[in-house]
Design an enzyme around this catalytic site. Structure first.
Site, PDB file in Angstrom:
ATOM      1  N   ASP A 211       1.886   4.023   0.678  1.00 55.42           N
ATOM      2  CA  ASP A 211       0.803   3.066   0.936  1.00 55.42           C
ATOM      3  C   ASP A 211       1.339   1.638   0.869  1.00 55.42           C
ATOM      4  OD1 ASP A 211      -1.762   2.300   1.530  1.00 55.42           O
ATOM      5  OD2 ASP A 211      -2.553   2.577  -0.491  1.00 55.42           O
ATOM      6  N   HIS A 352      -5.013   6.784  11.419  1.00 56.79           N
ATOM      7  CA  HIS A 352      -5.499   5.769  10.483  1.00 56.79           C
ATOM      8  C   HIS A 352      -4.812   4.421  10.657  1.00 56.79           C
ATOM      9  CE1 HIS A 352      -6.899   3.877   6.840  1.00 56.79           C
ATOM     10  NE2 HIS A 352      -5.682   3.827   6.337  1.00 56.79           N
TER      11      HIS A 352
END
Length: 508
Positions: A211, A352
């Site tokens: 992330d 995403h």
């Protein structure tokens, strides 16, 4: 830097906004102001503890140097596994600013309707789960604290550090600042604690994907003193992050002057259903042909096509057939790519990372500075909850709550977080391919965070051999349990307006 930004100083900005607070553990302490006058008189005692952007920069440099010494087994005068660095920031809700008398009730002094109304009023438009078929009748399926039925949330303290003990001790010290003669000017509404995941999962969220790779760079911060943005990193206007700077001045000329150098904080509690997500990948992945013996696990391929990156962080657009950890670990290469607006063969339109940053996809609508850059946000979230247990892996059902405490900063909530969720993640027609070759083609929902009321979601592009094929997404694997919109004021504002003193002048 624009003329109106010549007086810009990192020392006037809270550190989590532009730099990010260094953390292994983070506590979010949501509070109600019970005695406004006492709180304002005590706030100046907190201000020296606030970690500013320049201090956050120095702390990150010290941590990097410490890691080098640790690797070389030259610990010097510092011992232990982590530096004793603790960060503190504070932000206020609209209700909190009204409680302090900073903003009159029923007004939008910061020219930000979503902030003025609060996140609960925005829950229906965000497509959060809940009961009710209109914004007026809607009750979101949120944790009680964020429903605010008994206690309003007036503010949040962000406290970060290298261990829970460090962070908890600092929070206790802060609580003591707001306590005189056993009477406190604040009351706890909720305390949430998050932790960076352990071992090799450090830097990864609970689904397992690296992330925070693609953060925008900020003009006047990341391109000064010889610094340059990393390859592929978008350099955005200072006004995308801070109120009263850059293009924010012309976009919002009616904002209160004291709000300058502040930023809007969107907080969301996002539980993740990891065992169920993993089961979906296994059940819906495409078998690999026998003549590809070194091919990755089919479930990993499907997951990568839903996210747009492999778990290591390697982008699908560069390495579509297999993970590449060496590429993922190279900051000069792991973000250096553009999407092909005519194709989703290498990376699905609905993936995403493509939904959240459609690099080159929108060029037919105008330059990136107009179509994409204003919507980029600074993400500062942290995972929470335990690692998936053996029992959960075997039953393929979530038993213990885990997920992400999502935090983003932006000068404009409607153009930042809210836009990304509503117009891009929740919009099955976005992005808009030039020549999909299929009548009435829609890319589908963001399979990770996209939401919709009362419908089964779907995406295309999961199968690179038939990119127009639709994949039903049987459930939402990320489900909001609440949050709030806050404003993180400048240091000057904390010392003056928030403390009940006169507004700062341009020379202060």
């Amino acid at each position: 830097m624009a003329d109106q930004d010549q007086d810009f100083q990192l020392s006037n900005v809270q550190g989590d906004i532009l730099i990010g607070l260094s953390k292994i553990t983070e506590i979010f302490y949501f509070f109600q102001i019970t005695n406004p006058a006492a709180f304002q008189s005590q706030l100046p005692n907190l201000t020296p503890l606030i970690t500013t952007a320049d201090k956050a920069t120095g702390e990150k440099e010290a941590i990097r140097a410490f890691k080098v010494r640790k690797q070389q087994k030259l610990s010097g005068i510092i011992t232990g596994d982590v530096l004793p660095v603790v960060g503190v920031n504070i932000a206020f809700s609209q209700k909190g600013l009204v409680k302090l008398g900073v903003i009159p009730a029923g007004t939008d002094a910061l020219d930000e309707p979503l902030f003025a109304a609060g996140q609960k009023s925005d829950a229906f438009a965000l497509a959060d789960k809940g009961v009710g078929d209109s914004p007026e009748k809607f009750t979101p399926d949120w944790d009680e604290a964020f429903l605010q039925q008994t206690h309003e949330i007036h503010g949040v303290l962000l406290v970060t550090g290298g261990s829970f003990d460090m962070v908890n001790d600092k929070l206790d010290a802060i609580k003591a600042i707001f306590t005189v003669d056993n009477a406190s000017s604040i009351a706890e509404v909720a305390t949430l604690a998050g932790d960076v995941r352990p071992g090799k999962e450090k830097g990864h969220e609970h689904f397992g994907y690296k992330d925070g790779i693609s953060q925008p760079a900020i003009k006047g911060v990341d391109d000064v003193d010889g610094k340059k943005p990393l390859p592929g990193q978008t350099l955005v206007d200072l006004g995308v992050a801070l109120v009263g700077r850059g293009k924010d001045v012309e976009n919002h000329p009616k904002r209160a002057p004291w709000a300058k150098d502040g930023s809007f904080l969107a907080f969301r509690k996002l539980p993740q259903f990891v065992p169920e997500f993993d089961k979906f990948l296994v059940d819906n992945s495409k078998p690999i042909e026998d003549d590809f013996p070194d091919a990755p696990n089919p479930a990993d391929i499907l997951g990568a096509r839903m996210v747009g990156r492999w778990k290591s962080g390697a982008p699908l657009r560069i390495t579509p057939l297999a993970d590449d950890k060496e590429l993922a670990d190279d900051p000069l290469r792991n973000n250096k790519f553009k999407f092909n607006p005519d194709s989703q063969e290498m990376c699905p339109f609905a993936a995403h990372i493509r939904k959240m940053n459609p690099r080159k996809d929108l060029l037919k609508f105008g330059p990136s500075e107009a179509t994409v850059d204003p919507h980029l946000i600074l993400r500062r979230g942290i995972p929470f909850g335990p690692e998936v247990t053996t029992e959960e892996k075997l039953t393929k059902r979530t038993k213990y709550e885990r997920g992400l405490y999502f935090v983003s900063y932006q000068s404009d909530l409607q153009q930042g977080f809210s836009f990304l969720q509503k117009a891009w993640a929740n919009n099955p027609a976005f992005p808009f391919p030039k020549n999909p070759g299929v009548e009435n083609f829609q890319p589908g929902f963001d399979p990770i965070i996209g939401q919709v009321h009362g419908e089964v979601r779907a995406m295309t592009g999961h199968n690179d051999d038939a990119t127009d094929e639709s994949l039903p997404l049987e459930r939402q694997w990320v489900q909001s349990k609440g949050g709030e919109y806050f404003f993180s004021p400048s240091i000057k504002a904390l010392r003056t307006v928030l403390a009940g003193q006169p507004e700062p002048t341009p020379t202060q």
